[in-house]
Design a protein around this motif. Structure first.
Motif, PDB file in Angstrom:
ATOM      1  N   VAL A  47      -0.909   2.916   9.463  1.00 37.92           N
ATOM      2  CA  VAL A  47      -1.858   3.573   8.944  1.00 37.92           C
ATOM      3  C   VAL A  47      -1.731   5.070   9.468  1.00 37.92           C
ATOM      4  O   VAL A  47      -1.643   6.108   8.691  1.00 37.92           O
ATOM      5  N   THR A  48      -1.768   5.452  10.734  1.00 41.99           N
ATOM      6  CA  THR A  48      -1.689   6.532  11.267  1.00 41.99           C
ATOM      7  C   THR A  48      -0.184   7.095  11.262  1.00 41.99           C
ATOM      8  O   THR A  48      -0.359   8.243  10.734  1.00 41.99           O
TER       9      THR A  48
ATOM     10  N   SER B  62      -8.571  -2.413  10.256  1.00 44.81           N
ATOM     11  CA  SER B  62      -7.786  -2.417  11.631  1.00 44.81           C
ATOM     12  C   SER B  62      -8.606  -2.161  12.713  1.00 44.81           C
ATOM     13  O   SER B  62      -8.658  -2.977  13.879  1.00 44.81           O
TER      14      SER B  62
ATOM     15  N   LEU C  41       0.995   4.321  -2.467  1.00 43.56           N
ATOM     16  CA  LEU C  41       0.759   5.616  -2.064  1.00 43.56           C
ATOM     17  C   LEU C  41       1.794   6.553  -2.782  1.00 43.56           C
ATOM     18  O   LEU C  41       1.805   7.600  -3.043  1.00 43.56           O
ATOM     19  N   ASP C  42       3.234   6.065  -2.693  1.00 39.79           N
ATOM     20  CA  ASP C  42       4.246   6.849  -3.097  1.00 39.79           C
ATOM     21  C   ASP C  42       4.478   6.766  -4.333  1.00 39.79           C
ATOM     22  O   ASP C  42       5.442   7.389  -5.115  1.00 39.79           O
TER      23      ASP C  42
ATOM     24  N   GLU D 199       1.639   6.756   8.408  1.00 42.30           N
ATOM     25  CA  GLU D 199       1.744   7.098   7.271  1.00 42.30           C
ATOM     26  C   GLU D 199       0.987   8.269   7.081  1.00 42.30           C
ATOM     27  O   GLU D 199       1.374   9.075   6.162  1.00 42.30           O
ATOM     28  N   THR D 200      -0.157   8.388   7.575  1.00 35.92           N
ATOM     29  CA  THR D 200      -1.249   9.570   7.305  1.00 35.92           C
ATOM     30  C   THR D 200      -0.340  10.724   8.008  1.00 35.92           C
ATOM     31  O   THR D 200      -0.511  12.003   7.518  1.00 35.92           O
ATOM     32  N   MET D 201       0.278  10.406   9.195  1.00 38.23           N
ATOM     33  CA  MET D 201       1.113  11.682   9.864  1.00 38.23           C
ATOM     34  C   MET D 201       2.072  12.096   8.937  1.00 38.23           C
ATOM     35  O   MET D 201       2.099  13.511   9.004  1.00 38.23           O
TER      36      MET D 201
ATOM     37  N   MET E 119       2.227  12.060   5.961  1.00 33.26           N
ATOM     38  CA  MET E 119       1.448  12.565   4.731  1.00 33.26           C
ATOM     39  C   MET E 119       0.683  13.840   4.806  1.00 33.26           C
ATOM     40  O   MET E 119       0.625  14.852   3.711  1.00 33.26           O
TER      41      MET E 119
ATOM     42  N   LEU F  80      -7.146  11.917   8.849  1.00 32.65           N
ATOM     43  CA  LEU F  80      -7.449  10.410   8.913  1.00 32.65           C
ATOM     44  C   LEU F  80      -8.887  10.204   9.510  1.00 32.65           C
ATOM     45  O   LEU F  80      -9.635   9.448   9.163  1.00 32.65           O
TER      46      LEU F  80
ATOM     47  N   GLU G  62      -3.346  -0.265  12.625  1.00 34.84           N
ATOM     48  CA  GLU G  62      -3.800   0.933  12.998  1.00 34.84           C
ATOM     49  C   GLU G  62      -2.551   1.808  12.873  1.00 34.84           C
ATOM     50  O   GLU G  62      -2.500   3.091  12.443  1.00 34.84           O
TER      51      GLU G  62
ATOM     52  N   HIS H 100       0.869  -1.239  -0.104  1.00 36.43           N
ATOM     53  CA  HIS H 100       0.046  -0.072   0.089  1.00 36.43           C
ATOM     54  C   HIS H 100       0.659   1.339  -0.030  1.00 36.43           C
ATOM     55  O   HIS H 100       0.700   2.188  -0.622  1.00 36.43           O
TER      56      HIS H 100
END
Lengths: 385, 385
Positions: free
Chosen positions: A203-204, B177, A147-148, A206-208, A210, B73, A200, A143
């Motif tokens: 994902v967190t 998740s 995204l990248d 990665e979102t931070m 981004m 998010l 989780e 994933h």
């Protein structure tokens, strides 16, 4: 009593990321280390060869765990589990060593009783954690590469590049679902919860990365939190899962967690340094891929503390290569690289101390595995690639 | 004995998808239905209003379950849980009705004893299944919309359209998740395994649709398998999870599963019909979105059995609108729409029979919920949107 010689974990000093270190748990142990990290252990076995046979078992099982009847999904899911592109297998190595390092039935052969089959069963369950961890790791890579828009990974084309974004998204979801099925088969809901939380965190993190605001981009606290989520959570929580499956106490499970967390943080901090220095150890010889993507890491954050002017450069972004050069100038004049290395070393030491704090053991296999885990804490900070 | 009047489920006859119907389990029940589906039940309560209060509880809890500290998010994760864009809430409605329809402690008030708190606790756990099911469903919608490059959903912009593909992929992973963490909290590994398997099915179905070969595209067996994975697996396995949490026998759990599976299949078959007919019930008035995307569904598959020439048309693809018109011509001359409707009806009947086969109950709440579940089997095949 197994816990008669638990050593004290020394508190790391102030180093610009007080927040993170203050998250260290309530580990107040009283006695000196059962043995200390020293140069002698370097002559011991290589961590990777110590578990080589088991790594093959794990690799084979991983290939069989991602089999599915839909041909395209099968090719996509097995892509990074094929022989030769399995990566460094850092996580399974740590986890298998950790399993032996804490193995109470190995510690006390007299306690084995009729349980030798039980010992094997436990080992199989701990191997399963290594497999699940690799599946979660590869799912996140798939994933992340979407995204990248990455085009290579592990020396071959990324899955999104070779089979398209759609199959890469689906293959990531598929691996997560298979990981979850495998987790459920362990029938330990604490372990399920622990590793679901990791997804989780990935994902967190990665979102931070981004979605940083201007202030967050210049905050060491934010950087360390993100690094924990993106890199250290998976290895720390899977180390803890190995301990829980082994029926260890909460204290020992926490030591396993601390080892994984600090090893993961040290690893990432060195990664950030190497992105600037490369193998040559001189500035600007790394790939500079973080800064070129606008990702601000520890060396620059430390440099900013010495040269507040660097804030403006960071604020302008790094699409203009002249700006990258300017940031490198400041970094070169600062102690940024050195301080990032020191912070990595500090975390590696905390990881080593967690191993030293494990309940004493005279079993040679246990001691070998612990030496190998200590060896990894050194390798992580001396590596050049 | 609670199971004194379990009715026989009638076998559906041959209808061009023998494979799928042959998957029906070993349900050999002996007695006639406790009550049969008849026109009288139509006057009973509306299924949705029967659980309206609980749906609000579920909706509120869903909003609180996806809270996270990372602002982007958080917005992405709550996007389809906000008031007004929660969709039809078909799944939670079915699941809450199923929970009451099978509730043994409601069946036998004398058995409740001091367990009223237990009854509430069970209900909360069953509501959690409804929440988890919605999270898995929305996660799959988010990823599907990325795969299909969709720009609208539930009357508003799709998440990928509004916040970009990256956040839509991450939000989907995040929901999965959180669903997994919530699942683990139920501390029932069979249920974890069941719903993890559903995620795998959703991915498998999506991949099957994306990667069909020429033969597969014209196979009713392949179509029904894909439909089960994409649509019916989630509702059938979550119905089963409701039964397992309620401590029901394997036989009753299988009836719950059968209800969900056949209701899901009927729903999708009618969706396929409506894609051609729309509300007007006349051919070509639907959105024709399946065929325009090259997706071949039941009506065309049945038409092909009558007009083998249609194979060639399908093979040429539907980028050319003239080819769509040609396929519609064949479909109009065939019994394709009618047979697809009949197949939907057959599955709706099997679903109704599963409810009729549940252990007898005189409890009015239980009977009301069962009537509502039967009502849904009729609504599914008479709906026009």
């Amino acid at each position: 009593m197994l816990f008669s010689r638990i050593s004290r974990i020394r508190r790391a000093g102030s180093n610009g990321c007080r927040w993170f270190l203050s998250q260290k748990p309530h580990l107040q142990f009283l006695n000196p280390p059962a043995y200390s990290y020293s140069s002698t252990h370097k002559e011991q076995n290589d961590p990777f060869s110590l578990v080589a046979d088991e790594l093959s078992i794990v690799a084979n099982r991983l290939r069989s765990m991602v089999v599915t009847e839909v041909p395209k999904l099968a090719s996509a899911a097995e892509y990074f589990f094929k022989m030769g592109v399995e990566g460094k297998r850092f996580r399974p190595t740590v986890l298998l060593l950790m399993a032996t390092a804490m193995n109470i039935s190995l510690l006390e052969p007299s306690l084995r009783g009729p349980g030798d089959a039980l010992t094997k069963e436990l080992r199989a369950r701990q191997q399963r954690i290594a497999e699940i961890t690799e599946m979660i790791h590869v799912a996140s890579l798939l994933h992340d590469d979407v995204l990248d828009d990455a085009d290579t990974r592990r020396g071959i084309g990324s899955l999104n590049f070779v089979m398209g974004n759609k199959l890469a998204v689906l293959a990531g979801d598929f691996l997560l679902s298979r990981a979850c099925v495998a987790l459920a088969s362990l029938k330990n809901t604490e372990v399920v919860s622990l590793l679901a939380k990791v997804v989780e965190h990935l994902v967190t993190g990665e979102t931070m990365q981004m979605t940083t605001t201007r202030e967050q981009r210049c905050s060491m606290e934010y950087y360390m939190q993100k690094t924990y989520y993106k890199t250290a959570s998976l290895i720390s929580n899977s180390c803890k899962a190995i301990a829980l499956l082994g029926g260890q106490t909460a204290e020992v499970a926490m030591l396993a967690y601390e080892y994984g967390k600090n090893l993961g943080l040290a690893y990432q901090l060195m990664d950030d340094v190497l992105d600037f220095t490369g193998t040559s150890a001189s500035l600007g010889k790394g790939s500079l891929s973080d800064i070129r993507h606008g990702i601000i890491t520890a060396p620059i954050l430390f440099a900013m503390e010495e040269f507040p002017q660097l804030h403006e450069v960071v604020d302008r972004g790094f699409e203009d290569p002249a700006n990258v050069d300017l940031a490198l100038d400041y970094l070169g004049k600062s102690r940024g690289i050195q301080r990032a290395r020191e912070l990595a070393k500090k975390h590696a030491n905390i990881a080593a101390e967690a191993i030293d704090s494990l309940p004493e053991s005279n079993d040679e296999d246990v001691r070998k595995s612990r030496r190998a885990l200590l060896d990894l804490t050194e390798r992580v900070i001396t590596r050049t690639k």
